[in-house]
Write an enzyme that holds these catalytic residues in place. Structure first.
Site, PDB file in Angstrom:
ATOM      1  N   TYR A  23       0.831  -1.206   0.000  1.00  0.00           N
ATOM      2  CA  TYR A  23       0.000   0.000   0.000  1.00  0.00           C
ATOM      3  C   TYR A  23       0.868   1.259   0.000  1.00  0.00           C
ATOM      4  O   TYR A  23       0.543   2.241  -0.668  1.00  0.00           O
ATOM      5  CB  TYR A  23      -0.928  -0.006   1.226  1.00  0.00           C
ATOM      6  CG  TYR A  23      -1.712   1.274   1.394  1.00  0.00           C
ATOM      7  CD1 TYR A  23      -2.812   1.547   0.580  1.00  0.00           C
ATOM      8  CD2 TYR A  23      -1.345   2.212   2.350  1.00  0.00           C
ATOM      9  CE1 TYR A  23      -3.525   2.726   0.729  1.00  0.00           C
ATOM     10  CE2 TYR A  23      -2.059   3.387   2.508  1.00  0.00           C
ATOM     11  CZ  TYR A  23      -3.141   3.645   1.697  1.00  0.00           C
ATOM     12  OH  TYR A  23      -3.843   4.817   1.844  1.00  0.00           O
ATOM     13  N   GLU A  83       5.267   2.083  15.089  1.00  0.00           N
ATOM     14  CA  GLU A  83       5.972   1.838  13.830  1.00  0.00           C
ATOM     15  C   GLU A  83       4.988   1.575  12.700  1.00  0.00           C
ATOM     16  O   GLU A  83       5.124   2.115  11.612  1.00  0.00           O
ATOM     17  CB  GLU A  83       6.937   0.663  13.986  1.00  0.00           C
ATOM     18  CG  GLU A  83       7.712   0.318  12.738  1.00  0.00           C
ATOM     19  CD  GLU A  83       8.680   1.413  12.297  1.00  0.00           C
ATOM     20  OE1 GLU A  83       9.055   1.403  11.106  1.00  0.00           O
ATOM     21  OE2 GLU A  83       9.077   2.256  13.108  1.00  0.00           O
ATOM     22  N   VAL A  87      -4.899  -1.820   9.053  1.00  0.00           N
ATOM     23  CA  VAL A  87      -6.148  -2.568   9.033  1.00  0.00           C
ATOM     24  C   VAL A  87      -6.394  -2.938   7.582  1.00  0.00           C
ATOM     25  O   VAL A  87      -6.272  -2.087   6.684  1.00  0.00           O
ATOM     26  CB  VAL A  87      -7.324  -1.741   9.592  1.00  0.00           C
ATOM     27  CG1 VAL A  87      -8.637  -2.502   9.458  1.00  0.00           C
ATOM     28  CG2 VAL A  87      -7.065  -1.371  11.054  1.00  0.00           C
ATOM     29  N   GLY A  97      -8.933   0.333  13.664  1.00  0.00           N
ATOM     30  CA  GLY A  97      -7.793   1.237  13.807  1.00  0.00           C
ATOM     31  C   GLY A  97      -7.910   2.083  15.067  1.00  0.00           C
ATOM     32  O   GLY A  97      -6.943   2.239  15.811  1.00  0.00           O
ATOM     33  N   ASN A 124      -0.928  10.192   2.248  1.00  0.00           N
ATOM     34  CA  ASN A 124      -1.935   9.271   2.779  1.00  0.00           C
ATOM     35  C   ASN A 124      -3.071  10.058   3.457  1.00  0.00           C
ATOM     36  O   ASN A 124      -3.228  10.050   4.676  1.00  0.00           O
ATOM     37  CB  ASN A 124      -1.273   8.290   3.748  1.00  0.00           C
ATOM     38  CG  ASN A 124      -2.184   7.147   4.119  1.00  0.00           C
ATOM     39  OD1 ASN A 124      -3.394   7.190   3.910  1.00  0.00           O
ATOM     40  ND2 ASN A 124      -1.597   6.117   4.699  1.00  0.00           N
ATOM     41  N   TYR A 131      -6.358  10.395  11.773  1.00  0.00           N
ATOM     42  CA  TYR A 131      -5.548  10.791  12.921  1.00  0.00           C
ATOM     43  C   TYR A 131      -5.974  12.157  13.463  1.00  0.00           C
ATOM     44  O   TYR A 131      -6.054  12.365  14.670  1.00  0.00           O
ATOM     45  CB  TYR A 131      -4.068  10.812  12.561  1.00  0.00           C
ATOM     46  CG  TYR A 131      -3.512   9.473  12.143  1.00  0.00           C
ATOM     47  CD1 TYR A 131      -3.937   8.289  12.745  1.00  0.00           C
ATOM     48  CD2 TYR A 131      -2.569   9.372  11.123  1.00  0.00           C
ATOM     49  CE1 TYR A 131      -3.429   7.061  12.364  1.00  0.00           C
ATOM     50  CE2 TYR A 131      -2.050   8.143  10.740  1.00  0.00           C
ATOM     51  CZ  TYR A 131      -2.491   6.994  11.360  1.00  0.00           C
ATOM     52  OH  TYR A 131      -1.985   5.778  10.982  1.00  0.00           O
TER      53      TYR A 131
END
Length: 168
Positions: A23, A83, A87, A97, A124, A131
């Site tokens: 991804y 790190e 999902v 997540g 992303n 977030y």
């Protein structure tokens, strides 16, 4: 459901790590073996820890968080560096997540850690929105630097050129 990873999870962890690397357009960089992951997570001196998100109905692993401890000289306490958080795409949007991050935040609070940090690729956008919705804020004034492969070997063996070191 979120649970601590066990040695039996290593094959699926490695598979999901490779899915994440694909991804992130860096599959060729995901070279960790099951043996290396087993040693890092469950050896005599663990270097990292992992949690598994599983489907409540089937128990199938659908995501993971792999993390390690860091230390803030400014705060004087340890923290968690996340790190990897992953999902599987077909399972996103079901809260896995958030549940993984909630577990890591719980560990921070329980142990007196004052930071939970991670990096996200600047392209992303879905992750960045996720977030931010949780209250996380980017640290725009910091830039990550990394030494790997030949530059790391040169510096580590004292054969680096030493050019452009500036004020360091």
């Amino acid at each position: 459901m979120i649970r601590t990873a066990t040695p039996d999870d290593v094959p699926v962890l490695r598979t999901m790590i490779r899915e994440l690397a694909e991804y992130e357009k860096a599959l060729d960089e995901a070279r960790a073996t099951e043996e290396q992951l087993t040693e890092a997570l469950f050896g005599s001196r663990p270097a990292a820890y992992a949690h598994i998100a599983q489907d409540d109905a089937t128990g199938e692993p659908v995501g993971f968080a792999l993390w390690f401890l860091n230390f803030s000289t400014w705060r004087g306490v340890q923290g968690i560096y996340l790190e990897d958080l992953y999902v599987r795409p077909e399972r996103r949007g079901a809260g896995h997540g958030k549940a993984l991050l909630t577990e890591l935040a719980r560990i921070c609070v329980e142990r007196g850690y004052e930071r939970l940090e991670w990096s996200v690729l600047d392209w992303n956008e879905p992750s960045i929105r996720f977030y931010r919705a949780l209250g996380a804020r980017p640290q725009d004034e910091w830039t990550v630097y990394r030494l790997t492969e030949e530059p790391l070997r040169k510096l580590g063996t004292g054969t680096g050129t030493g050019t452009g070191a500036g004020a360091v």
